[in-house]
Design a protein around this motif. Sequence first.
Motif, PDB file in Angstrom:
ATOM      1  N   GLN A  31       0.733  -1.430   0.073  1.00 53.17           N
ATOM      2  CA  GLN A  31      -0.528  -0.201  -0.158  1.00 53.17           C
ATOM      3  C   GLN A  31       0.478   1.327  -0.223  1.00 53.17           C
ATOM      4  OE1 GLN A  31      -3.495  -0.449  -0.054  1.00 53.17           O
ATOM      5  NE2 GLN A  31      -2.812  -2.837   0.284  1.00 53.17           N
TER       6      GLN A  31
ATOM      7  N   SER B 156      -1.490 -11.284  -3.455  1.00 51.43           N
ATOM      8  CA  SER B 156      -1.905 -11.163  -5.093  1.00 51.43           C
ATOM      9  C   SER B 156      -1.011 -11.171  -6.691  1.00 51.43           C
ATOM     10  CB  SER B 156      -2.686  -9.766  -5.302  1.00 51.43           C
ATOM     11  OG  SER B 156      -1.531  -8.953  -4.975  1.00 51.43           O
TER      12      SER B 156
ATOM     13  N   TYR C  50       0.247  -6.905 -10.389  1.00 50.01           N
ATOM     14  CA  TYR C  50      -0.578  -6.581  -9.453  1.00 50.01           C
ATOM     15  C   TYR C  50      -0.686  -6.800  -7.977  1.00 50.01           C
ATOM     16  CZ  TYR C  50      -2.773  -5.851 -14.106  1.00 50.01           C
ATOM     17  OH  TYR C  50      -3.265  -6.202 -15.143  1.00 50.01           O
TER      18      TYR C  50
ATOM     19  N   THR D 119      -1.799  -5.137  -5.429  1.00 51.86           N
ATOM     20  CA  THR D 119      -3.540  -5.777  -4.274  1.00 51.86           C
ATOM     21  C   THR D 119      -4.631  -6.392  -4.965  1.00 51.86           C
ATOM     22  OG1 THR D 119      -4.848  -3.756  -5.185  1.00 51.86           O
ATOM     23  CG2 THR D 119      -3.560  -3.233  -3.636  1.00 51.86           C
TER      24      THR D 119
ATOM     25  N   LYS E 293      -7.760  -6.395  -5.079  1.00 50.55           N
ATOM     26  CA  LYS E 293      -8.552  -5.517  -6.066  1.00 50.55           C
ATOM     27  C   LYS E 293      -7.648  -5.257  -7.505  1.00 50.55           C
ATOM     28  CE  LYS E 293     -11.791  -1.092  -6.528  1.00 50.55           C
ATOM     29  NZ  LYS E 293     -11.031  -1.319  -8.033  1.00 50.55           N
ATOM     30  N   GLU E 294      -6.572  -4.453  -7.396  1.00 54.73           N
ATOM     31  CA  GLU E 294      -6.117  -4.521  -8.734  1.00 54.73           C
ATOM     32  C   GLU E 294      -6.091  -6.082  -9.450  1.00 54.73           C
ATOM     33  OE1 GLU E 294      -2.850  -0.743  -8.020  1.00 54.73           O
ATOM     34  OE2 GLU E 294      -1.853  -2.924  -7.466  1.00 54.73           O
ATOM     35  N   LEU E 295      -5.831  -7.103  -8.897  1.00 53.76           N
ATOM     36  CA  LEU E 295      -5.333  -8.754 -10.244  1.00 53.76           C
ATOM     37  C   LEU E 295      -7.598  -8.716  -9.550  1.00 53.76           C
ATOM     38  CD1 LEU E 295      -4.242 -10.947 -10.651  1.00 53.76           C
ATOM     39  CD2 LEU E 295      -4.661 -12.159  -8.331  1.00 53.76           C
TER      40      LEU E 295
ATOM     41  N   ASP F 100      -9.385  -6.269 -11.022  1.00 56.03           N
ATOM     42  CA  ASP F 100      -9.573  -5.802 -11.622  1.00 56.03           C
ATOM     43  C   ASP F 100      -9.340  -6.185 -13.307  1.00 56.03           C
ATOM     44  OD1 ASP F 100     -11.531  -4.186  -9.755  1.00 56.03           O
ATOM     45  OD2 ASP F 100      -9.387  -2.940  -9.858  1.00 56.03           O
ATOM     46  N   ALA F 101      -8.045  -7.251 -12.888  1.00 58.76           N
ATOM     47  CA  ALA F 101      -7.650  -7.054 -14.258  1.00 58.76           C
ATOM     48  C   ALA F 101      -8.069  -9.007 -14.959  1.00 58.76           C
ATOM     49  CB  ALA F 101      -5.857  -7.379 -14.224  1.00 58.76           C
TER      50      ALA F 101
END
Length: 283
Positions: free
Chosen positions: A210, A248, A266, A268, A270-272, A274-275
Amino acid sequence: MVNNQGTEMISIDHVSFRYPDQDRYALSDVSFKVYNGEWLAIVGHNGSGKSTLAKLLNGLQYPESGTIQVDRLVLSEDTVWDIRKRVGMVFQNPDNQFVGTTVQDDVAFGLENQGIPQAIMEKRVHDALQRVRMSEFLNQEPHHLSGGQKQRVAIAGIIALQPKVIILDEATSMLDPIGRKEVIETIRQLKDELELSVISITHDLDEAAQADRIIVMNQGKVYREGTPMEIFQLESELTQLGLDIPFSIKMAKALEMKGFHFPTLYLTDKELVDALWTLHLNK
């Protein structure tokens, strides 16, 4: 991402430190800077020197050699109390931090010690609890709170003192995933709203992901320094140091072995997610 050409908030210059009963240096010739509004994570295995750094930054210990500056004040016995007004610490065990019988009493404790007038103190207590989303627990006894809620109250107690720097000394290590998420989200919001500098002392690389920048400590020295993306590229080196890369990233690499192709790492969950959703939509 914080621009490293910004205003220096903390400067560590060739600092070494050794505990009286030990031959080995806990810190050896350590130098780095922390910038205004930056989130810096300091990671390392047990004994790497990261917790000693936290003690030095708050004046609980003094360097054997080298200098520490906080907001342009050089740490010494003459300046330590001024520095502590600028640096707030949130410790590992939330149960060890409470001194008041209610949440508002606990948040007010530090202000009372500083002789803040009653009217100003009441406003700061209410504002701080509102910022960490704990206003409804004003008259609650602290031992009835969850671990994450206790740490948010501890953070409110620090925020009420209006520091320029918050140090999280393994502050999420005893929390469950929900409590850990609560604390990290609270700190990120406060950092942005109040332009605080944040230093995470941690062995948890999911928490370090983070941050704006990471320093890896090993055997009392700065081993590596860079953005989370740069540091997590050093997967095998981190593993050898006893550190574990974020879930992640491990999951993304496992998925790549199954035929998924990602353009970048990625950091986080969330990023993963979203990907993966983007890959699904582009099929």
